[in-house]
Design an enzyme around this catalytic site. Sequence first.
Site, PDB file in Angstrom:
ATOM      1  N   CYS A   1       0.805  -1.217   0.000  1.00 17.21           N
ATOM      2  CA  CYS A   1       0.000   0.000   0.000  1.00 17.21           C
ATOM      3  C   CYS A   1       0.839   1.268   0.000  1.00 17.21           C
ATOM      4  O   CYS A   1       2.007   1.275   0.362  1.00 17.21           O
ATOM      5  CB  CYS A   1      -0.979  -0.015   1.169  1.00 17.21           C
ATOM      6  SG  CYS A   1      -2.254  -1.292   0.968  1.00 17.21           S
TER       7      CYS A   1
ATOM      8  N   LYS B   1       2.431   4.393   0.916  1.00 17.34           N
ATOM      9  CA  LYS B   1       3.783   4.889   1.167  1.00 17.34           C
ATOM     10  C   LYS B   1       4.774   3.765   1.409  1.00 17.34           C
ATOM     11  O   LYS B   1       5.985   3.978   1.359  1.00 17.34           O
ATOM     12  CB  LYS B   1       3.807   5.843   2.376  1.00 17.34           C
ATOM     13  CG  LYS B   1       2.784   6.955   2.306  1.00 17.34           C
ATOM     14  CD  LYS B   1       2.765   7.653   0.965  1.00 17.34           C
ATOM     15  CE  LYS B   1       1.472   8.379   0.706  1.00 17.34           C
ATOM     16  NZ  LYS B   1       0.273   7.545   0.702  1.00 17.34           N
TER      17      LYS B   1
ATOM     18  N   GLU C   1      -3.718  13.916   2.022  1.00 15.00           N
ATOM     19  CA  GLU C   1      -4.586  13.708   0.861  1.00 15.00           C
ATOM     20  C   GLU C   1      -5.951  14.346   1.106  1.00 15.00           C
ATOM     21  O   GLU C   1      -6.410  14.441   2.244  1.00 15.00           O
ATOM     22  CB  GLU C   1      -4.772  12.212   0.597  1.00 15.00           C
ATOM     23  CG  GLU C   1      -3.520  11.544   0.069  1.00 15.00           C
ATOM     24  CD  GLU C   1      -3.711  10.082  -0.258  1.00 15.00           C
ATOM     25  OE1 GLU C   1      -2.850   9.524  -0.937  1.00 15.00           O
ATOM     26  OE2 GLU C   1      -4.731   9.490   0.177  1.00 15.00           O
TER      27      GLU C   1
ATOM     28  N   SER D   1      -5.631  11.559  -3.066  1.00 12.71           N
ATOM     29  CA  SER D   1      -5.644  10.109  -3.181  1.00 12.71           C
ATOM     30  C   SER D   1      -5.734   9.734  -4.650  1.00 12.71           C
ATOM     31  O   SER D   1      -6.275  10.484  -5.472  1.00 12.71           O
ATOM     32  CB  SER D   1      -6.852   9.553  -2.432  1.00 12.71           C
ATOM     33  OG  SER D   1      -7.129   8.225  -2.838  1.00 12.71           O
TER      34      SER D   1
END
Length: 553
Positions: A119, A121, A442, A468
């Site tokens: 996912c 980062k 985000e 996002s």
Amino acid sequence: MRSDSMKKGLLRAPHRSLFKAMGYTDKEIERPIIGIANSWNELIPGHIHLDKISCAVKAGIRIAGGTPMEFSTIGICDGIAMGHLGMKYSLPSRELIADSVEVMCSAYPFDGLVCITNCDKIIPGMLMAMIRLNIPSIMISGGPMLSGWIDGKAIDLITVFEGVGRCVKGEIKEDKLKEIEESACPSCGSCAGMFTANTMNCLTEALGLALPGNGTILAHSAKRIRLAKEVGIRIVELVKDDVKPRDIATKEAFMNAIALDMALGGSTNTVLHLPAIAKEGEVLLDLKTFDEISRRTPNLCRISPAGTHHIEDLDKAGGISAVLVELSKKDLIYKNCITVSGKTIGENIKGAENLNKDVIKPIDDPYIKEGGIAILYGNLAPDGSVVKQSAVVPEMLVHSGPARVFDSEEDAQEAILNEKIKKGDVVVVRYEGPKGGPGMREMLGPTSSLAGMGLDKYVSLITDGRFSGGSKGSAIGHISPEAQEGGPIAILRDGDMIKIDIPNRRLDVELTDSEIKERLSSWVPPEPKIKKGYVFRYCQRVTSASKGAVFYE
């Protein structure tokens, strides 16, 4: 072998004794030792099954004659962190993850490294570490989630976010929102659209640091387990051949990844992550490179949120290899780049076929002739800004409207949900950049609320924060310099006319240079929002979004 420095010879008897305390035999210690960086945890749906992926990788390593040794890293689910304090820690976690893998692989001189991730980062953080360390390495993801299903339509997490806006507007009732909530995320894996996690997992194939199938093979499938075993076998072979990440991740390989990004209509977060990854290998990727490649690379896919398809549809259509085949027909990729498979990109995609021309448009019949991401400049973004143009409705590609200025995401979201934003407005969310946020949050909540309330066809949102991969609409982020550093976005006032021209790559405010200079002369930066701990230290060291939000040296 690299690991000999901690295990071989008379002086290393104490070290071997400590390995034996953990049950390792002499024969296991003698073999190539492969570190496994696994971000498994019980907090992210994309990671909840990575223990099983790790077991398969270890089996492959043992089959090939190596010894696996696993360690963990942290991980944050952006969806769960969204809209509250947690999101300030998401992007900063990328640097911690890279550093943690570096620390472990330096303290323990592994012969090779497998990074297991899935996912947002965590993927770029591990890729940064792989290139920084430059020991034989492969990445494998946990794979994408299935899409959900409701009322005869495929849905995903973004449907839930947009459902909040629809519920506020009165289009649906709370019990319907509850039904959507229950149905949208039906399995483990990274969320089902072309959001940041899936974009990065797909790009890692084009970059050459993952095996074919890494980006699209579903999380719950047996094929994903077989791929993990192949990764385990392959890493031992890479150690024997001494093939390292910097041999693979060349400037041409990064350009392949960007071309794929444009064809897929990937997340704008890639414009932060790819330069940060490239920097570790002393490869320069600037915003102009992204836009140059976008100008010549057609957009071939419209995966959610840009369209109705999901990653499972892309996988059935032939996956990333099929997209690369289409790009190769116009010589838009460098086919001679080597990969962790032991073959070149050209050899990897040989025989691949586009099996669904609705999901992957032919190169001669694209959605648009340019890529999914555009880089905008202007007096409001002197150092650049980023928009996913493939997710913008045609009527909003050019837009002019009055600014509605907010100094935080929360204030903007409150105004949207209280129906204080009108058609034609340009919502400005500032002091959300890498330094000002801190952490460059985000804005999926505000963009999804606008979409759910039917305003994404009439309202733009611009920010020095980011979006996002699930955001859609006229959403322009990464405005640089950011407000905290005295960028022009800091001096905007309600009612200032903002002009957006995506085809001509412009983002401007209708103010003269002297008016901007005069306002800036009386501007004073606000106090940091967080004054202690990791993100406070982060905001002291982080560079601009236009440079990938990496640390100053």
